[in-house]
Design a protein around this motif. Structure first.
Motif, PDB file in Angstrom:
ATOM      1  N   LYS A 178      38.193  88.534  65.995  1.00 52.00           N
ATOM      2  CA  LYS A 178      39.355  88.146  66.803  1.00 52.00           C
ATOM      3  C   LYS A 178      39.775  86.707  66.499  1.00 52.00           C
ATOM      4  CE  LYS A 178      38.315  91.291  70.633  1.00 52.00           C
ATOM      5  NZ  LYS A 178      37.922  91.388  72.064  1.00 52.00           N
ATOM      6  N   ILE A 179      38.794  85.831  66.298  1.00 55.27           N
ATOM      7  CA  ILE A 179      39.101  84.432  65.962  1.00 55.27           C
ATOM      8  C   ILE A 179      39.788  84.367  64.599  1.00 55.27           C
ATOM      9  CG2 ILE A 179      38.106  82.150  65.526  1.00 55.27           C
ATOM     10  CD1 ILE A 179      35.807  82.936  67.416  1.00 55.27           C
ATOM     11  N   LEU A 180      39.289  85.152  63.633  1.00 58.84           N
ATOM     12  CA  LEU A 180      39.897  85.171  62.294  1.00 58.84           C
ATOM     13  C   LEU A 180      41.339  85.651  62.345  1.00 58.84           C
ATOM     14  CD1 LEU A 180      36.958  86.626  60.194  1.00 58.84           C
ATOM     15  CD2 LEU A 180      37.979  84.383  59.903  1.00 58.84           C
ATOM     16  N   GLN A 181      41.581  86.703  63.078  1.00 61.85           N
ATOM     17  CA  GLN A 181      42.938  87.229  63.196  1.00 61.85           C
ATOM     18  C   GLN A 181      43.862  86.199  63.836  1.00 61.85           C
ATOM     19  OE1 GLN A 181      42.013  90.748  65.385  1.00 61.85           O
ATOM     20  NE2 GLN A 181      41.415  91.947  63.573  1.00 61.85           N
ATOM     21  N   LEU A 182      43.347  85.452  64.809  1.00 62.98           N
ATOM     22  CA  LEU A 182      44.134  84.397  65.449  1.00 62.98           C
ATOM     23  C   LEU A 182      44.478  83.291  64.454  1.00 62.98           C
ATOM     24  CD1 LEU A 182      45.318  83.111  68.026  1.00 62.98           C
ATOM     25  CD2 LEU A 182      43.059  82.099  68.432  1.00 62.98           C
ATOM     26  N   ILE A 183      43.513  82.905  63.615  1.00 61.28           N
ATOM     27  CA  ILE A 183      43.734  81.839  62.627  1.00 61.28           C
ATOM     28  C   ILE A 183      44.806  82.253  61.625  1.00 61.28           C
ATOM     29  CG2 ILE A 183      42.667  80.613  60.683  1.00 61.28           C
ATOM     30  CD1 ILE A 183      40.054  80.598  62.317  1.00 61.28           C
ATOM     31  N   PHE A 184      44.708  83.467  61.088  1.00 60.03           N
ATOM     32  CA  PHE A 184      45.696  83.932  60.118  1.00 60.03           C
ATOM     33  C   PHE A 184      47.078  84.075  60.762  1.00 60.03           C
ATOM     34  CE2 PHE A 184      42.092  84.782  57.447  1.00 60.03           C
ATOM     35  CZ  PHE A 184      42.594  84.790  56.161  1.00 60.03           C
ATOM     36  N   HIS A 185      47.118  84.515  62.015  1.00 56.85           N
ATOM     37  CA  HIS A 185      48.400  84.646  62.716  1.00 56.85           C
ATOM     38  C   HIS A 185      49.058  83.279  62.902  1.00 56.85           C
ATOM     39  CE1 HIS A 185      51.408  86.034  65.590  1.00 56.85           C
ATOM     40  NE2 HIS A 185      51.048  85.035  66.382  1.00 56.85           N
ATOM     41  N   LYS A 186      48.284  82.281  63.318  1.00 60.02           N
ATOM     42  CA  LYS A 186      48.839  80.942  63.518  1.00 60.02           C
ATOM     43  C   LYS A 186      49.352  80.361  62.200  1.00 60.02           C
ATOM     44  CE  LYS A 186      46.054  79.501  67.540  1.00 60.02           C
ATOM     45  NZ  LYS A 186      47.146  78.968  68.390  1.00 60.02           N
ATOM     46  N   PHE A 187      48.622  80.616  61.124  1.00 61.05           N
ATOM     47  CA  PHE A 187      48.998  80.012  59.844  1.00 61.05           C
ATOM     48  C   PHE A 187      50.224  80.683  59.228  1.00 61.05           C
ATOM     49  CE2 PHE A 187      48.611  79.566  55.197  1.00 61.05           C
ATOM     50  CZ  PHE A 187      48.559  78.188  55.100  1.00 61.05           C
ATOM     51  N   VAL A 188      50.235  82.014  59.220  1.00 60.73           N
ATOM     52  CA  VAL A 188      51.304  82.739  58.536  1.00 60.73           C
ATOM     53  C   VAL A 188      52.514  82.945  59.442  1.00 60.73           C
ATOM     54  CG1 VAL A 188      51.929  84.902  57.382  1.00 60.73           C
ATOM     55  CG2 VAL A 188      49.682  83.886  56.994  1.00 60.73           C
ATOM     56  N   ASN A 189      52.292  83.459  60.638  1.00 59.23           N
ATOM     57  CA  ASN A 189      53.409  83.840  61.501  1.00 59.23           C
ATOM     58  C   ASN A 189      53.967  82.677  62.314  1.00 59.23           C
ATOM     59  OD1 ASN A 189      53.086  86.507  60.606  1.00 59.23           O
ATOM     60  ND2 ASN A 189      51.589  86.941  62.194  1.00 59.23           N
ATOM     61  N   GLU A 190      53.093  81.762  62.752  1.00 60.17           N
ATOM     62  CA  GLU A 190      53.564  80.620  63.536  1.00 60.17           C
ATOM     63  C   GLU A 190      53.793  79.387  62.677  1.00 60.17           C
ATOM     64  OE1 GLU A 190      51.063  79.892  66.879  1.00 60.17           O
ATOM     65  OE2 GLU A 190      51.141  81.954  67.614  1.00 60.17           O
ATOM     66  N   ASP A 191      53.476  79.487  61.379  1.00 62.07           N
ATOM     67  CA  ASP A 191      53.748  78.406  60.422  1.00 62.07           C
ATOM     68  C   ASP A 191      53.081  77.089  60.822  1.00 62.07           C
ATOM     69  OD1 ASP A 191      54.812  77.567  58.020  1.00 62.07           O
ATOM     70  OD2 ASP A 191      56.636  76.788  58.925  1.00 62.07           O
ATOM     71  N   LYS A 192      51.864  77.170  61.330  1.00 62.94           N
ATOM     72  CA  LYS A 192      51.133  75.973  61.739  1.00 62.94           C
ATOM     73  C   LYS A 192      50.212  75.513  60.618  1.00 62.94           C
ATOM     74  CE  LYS A 192      51.263  76.924  66.698  1.00 62.94           C
ATOM     75  NZ  LYS A 192      50.489  77.193  67.938  1.00 62.94           N
ATOM     76  N   GLY A 193      49.979  74.209  60.571  1.00 67.82           N
ATOM     77  CA  GLY A 193      49.103  73.642  59.559  1.00 67.82           C
ATOM     78  C   GLY A 193      47.642  73.762  59.943  1.00 67.82           C
TER      79      GLY A 193
END
Length: 682
Positions: A178-193
């Motif tokens: 769940k943590i991994l999915q959150l990290i990838f979502h923030k990086f790709v979909n939310e465009d966060k650094g």
């Protein structure tokens, strides 16, 4: 005969331990063996458990035993066999010689070797070489077996975030997934650094994997790059070049990788994973950003936060137009954001400002320009030194070397003649050596003649001197930027509160202080200006100077407020500034050049952003053209220097107004502003 204190050394590997050679059995054997000799007294049994024998670096008990031997705490060492003592021939010889010099012998019981015997070193060398070769063969067998198992899909390694490793297989850990999915979502979909993601995970109190200390941008980067999360497996990323020291190195192509696609159940879909890789490649616009060193820039490690004492670090961003913005941030702020209290009750972060890299460079160049030194004298001395060195290299060194070689060969020919006349050499030898020397002299003379007759050496020297002179003058006058030059003269920069920077240079005790301002900060400061000051400035702002001068007046009002905010009324009066707060007729712009007082009639702000910005840009270009004309006609340095400074200021203002216009137009375009204005179009 005196009693001898005897130390025993034993080593076992927990991975290959059996009953016959177990640690307990070895220790028990040494106790009984020493007790059977009435002239021996047990000092201590030194034990290394689960440690390789090919190197002594990580064998703590072994190193402690050698240290005790140097302090003469025992007289003799006994050990089972050479392979228990060391599998490295060099280590065996080195330490037994060292102990022998201290008068301490080593008895290898199974090999029947006592290092105090005359022939012990020869036998020890042979037996150690055999033990070392055995280690090499064992290492090759283990590596071969591991690679075959990797090719079969067996996973080597420890548990990781999202996966547990059991019996060579990967099993999904739901909490970590769940943590991994959150990290990838923030990086790709939310465009966060990566820095922002790490900070948000820390602030949310999300736990890291067992082997991680805390969330950081490097941890996030490793997760985003890890192919295991999309179901693939790549092994042999590290390898061990030498079986003697067992030091691992990153595999840069020295050995073949073991790659298995769709090896296990993925946590991240391949499409999302590939998007993350493309985004990482897009953001990694410089290869140098991937290098791991802290001294790549002029300011690396030299900017210190005056609030939390941490070092500033560089961060770069790629704009939509592909230009790059580079800034420096306090390390605490870069990792934790602005100063706040986290969920654990700890005060983290820092509120100190960030610094634009271009602004810092301009500031350093200004520091060099204002140094109280004789720049012309420095320039003349440097040029004289460089010129003398070039002249020596180009004109003297090579011809002299050739001349010396020719003279040396002529001397050899003279010696050869004397040998022949004395009949020390035959006629055939004399002729052969003479022909050889003649050919060497001919080649040297040819090179000497070509060098002497070639004028290009001097032309290139003059051209190089001119280029170096221009560069040196530009550096010492602050007109040319060079990272290496400024890195050597800069000692440190302290970023204090209220946007003040203290710059310290090497070998110069005085600091140089600068105030950094920006339009946003000025607008905030303007709201803090006392009402009386705003009232006095209102008359100056209502002028025909236009929106550019409005911005200038905001700057001036901010500076005046900063200079006077901590002064009492009496102190202001004593300094002679009281009239500036009361009588606008002695203000900065009391009236126009024609003598007509300014009023709101002449105030040229139209209230339309695009119109006003175009007007501002036109005003800047008109001013720049005026300064250009002055510089064409005037030769007086006292006039040229300030005019050049004013011209540069107008250019910077024009560029900033242009950037503002671009932002406004993009914003208005997004609403189709030009096609339809809701204020009057129905």
């Amino acid at each position: 005969m005196m009693m001898q204190k005897v130390a025993a050394y034993c080593r076992v590997s927990t991975d290959h331990e059996d009953q016959a050679n177990s640690l307990d059995n070895q220790k028990k054997y040494f106790f009984e063996y020493i007790e059977r000799n009435p002239m021996w007294e047990l000092y201590q049994v030194y034990v290394d458990e689960g440690i390789t024998g090919t190197s002594t670096k990580k064998r703590h008990s072994f190193n402690r035993m050698i240290s005790d031997a140097q302090n003469c705490r025992f007289d003799l060492i006994i050990t089972k066999e050479i392979s228990r003592f060391a599998r490295n021939t060099l280590d065996s010889i080195f330490y037994t010689r060292k102990l022998k010099e201290l008068g301490i012998g080593v008895i290898f019981m199974n090999d029947n070797i006592n290092t105090l015997d005359p022939d012990a070193e020869l036998r020890l060398t042979i037996m150690s070489s055999i033990a070392q070769e055995e280690s090499r063969k064992t290492s090759e067998r283990v590596k071969w077996g591991q690679k075959r198992r990797m090719e079969q899909g067996v996973v080597f390694g420890r548990d990781m975030l999202g996966y547990d490793v059991r019996d060579g297989k990967l099993f999904i850990n739901e909490e970590g997934a769940k943590i991994l999915q959150l990290i990838f979502h923030k990086f790709v979909n939310e465009d966060k650094g990566t820095h922002i993601i790490a900070r948000e995970l820390r602030e949310a109190g999300i736990r890291t994997a067992k082997y991680m200390k805390q969330w950081s941008n490097t941890v996030i980067l490793r997760i985003l790059r890890n192919e295991k999360y999309c179901g693939d497996l790549i092994q042999k990323k590290t390898f061990t070049p030498s079986y003697l020291n067992h030091e691992k190195k990153y595999n840069r192509g020295e050995e073949e990788f073991v790659v298995l696609r769709d090896h296990h159940e993925p946590i991240i879909g391949r499409e999302l994973f590939n998007k993350a890789q493309r985004e990482l490649d897009r953001r990694s616009h410089f290869d140098e950003q991937k290098a791991k060193h802290s001294n790549r820039y002029c300011f690396s490690g030299k900017i210190k936060c005056g609030i939390c004492s941490r070092t500033y670090v560089s961060r770069t961003k790629k704009r939509k137009d592909n230009s790059v913005y580079k800034a420096w941030h306090c390390y605490e702020a870069a990792n934790h954001g602005s100063k706040h209290i986290d969920k654990a009750g700890n005060t983290v972060g820092c509120s100190n400002r960030s610094l634009n890299d271009d602004d810092l460079k301009l500031m350093m160049q200004q520091v060099v320009k204002n140094l109280p030194i004789d720049k012309e004298a420095i320039f003349d001395n440097l040029c004289r030194i460089v010129k003398s060195m070039l002249k020596t290299d180009a004109q003297n060194d090579r011809p002299l070397q050739l001349r010396d070689k020719i003279n040396g060969i002529l001397q050899k020919k003279q010696t050869l003649i004397e040998l022949y006349l004395n009949k020390d050499i035959s006629k055939a030898d004399f002729q052969q050596m003479t022909s050889k020397y003649d050919l060497e002299i001919s080649a040297l003379k040819k090179e000497f003649g070509a060098l002497k007759g070639c004028p290009m050496v001097y032309q290139e020297q003059d051209q190089l001197l001119k280029q170096m002179a221009d560069t040196v003058r530009g550096l010492i006058c602050g007109d040319v930027w060079d990272d290496t030059f400024y890195r050597h003269i800069l000692d440190k920069i302290i970023v204090r509160e209220n946007n003040v920077l203290d710059i310290y240079l090497h070998m110069l005790p005085e600091k140089r202080s600068y105030l950094i301002c920006n339009s946003v900060q000025m607008r905030k400061e303007r709201n803090n200006v006392p009402f009386e000051l705003l009232e006095s400035l209102r008359y100056h702002i209502e002028s025909s100077q236009g929106t550019e001068e409005l911005a200038h007046m905001e700057i001036v009002s901010t500076i005046v407020h900063q200079l006077t905010r901590n002064l009492s009324i009496d102190e202001i009066k004593a300094a002679g500034f009281d009239t500036y707060f009361v009588d606008h007729t002695v203000g900065l712009w009391p009236q126009a050049a024609s003598g007509t007082p300014f009023s709101s009639t002449f105030f040229q702000s139209k209230g339309d952003a695009i119109t006003d910005l175009h007007e501002d840009m036109a005003a800047e270009q008109k001013a720049r053209t005026t300064y250009d004309n002055i510089l064409r006609m005037v030769k007086d340095p006292d006039i040229i220097d300030p005019i050049r400074f004013l011209r540069e200021r107008e250019i910077v203002h024009y560029q900033r107004f242009g950037e503002s216009l671009r932002i406004v137009q993009e914003h208005l375009d997004s609403r189709n502003f030009y096609a339809f204005n809701p204020e009057f179009d129905k």
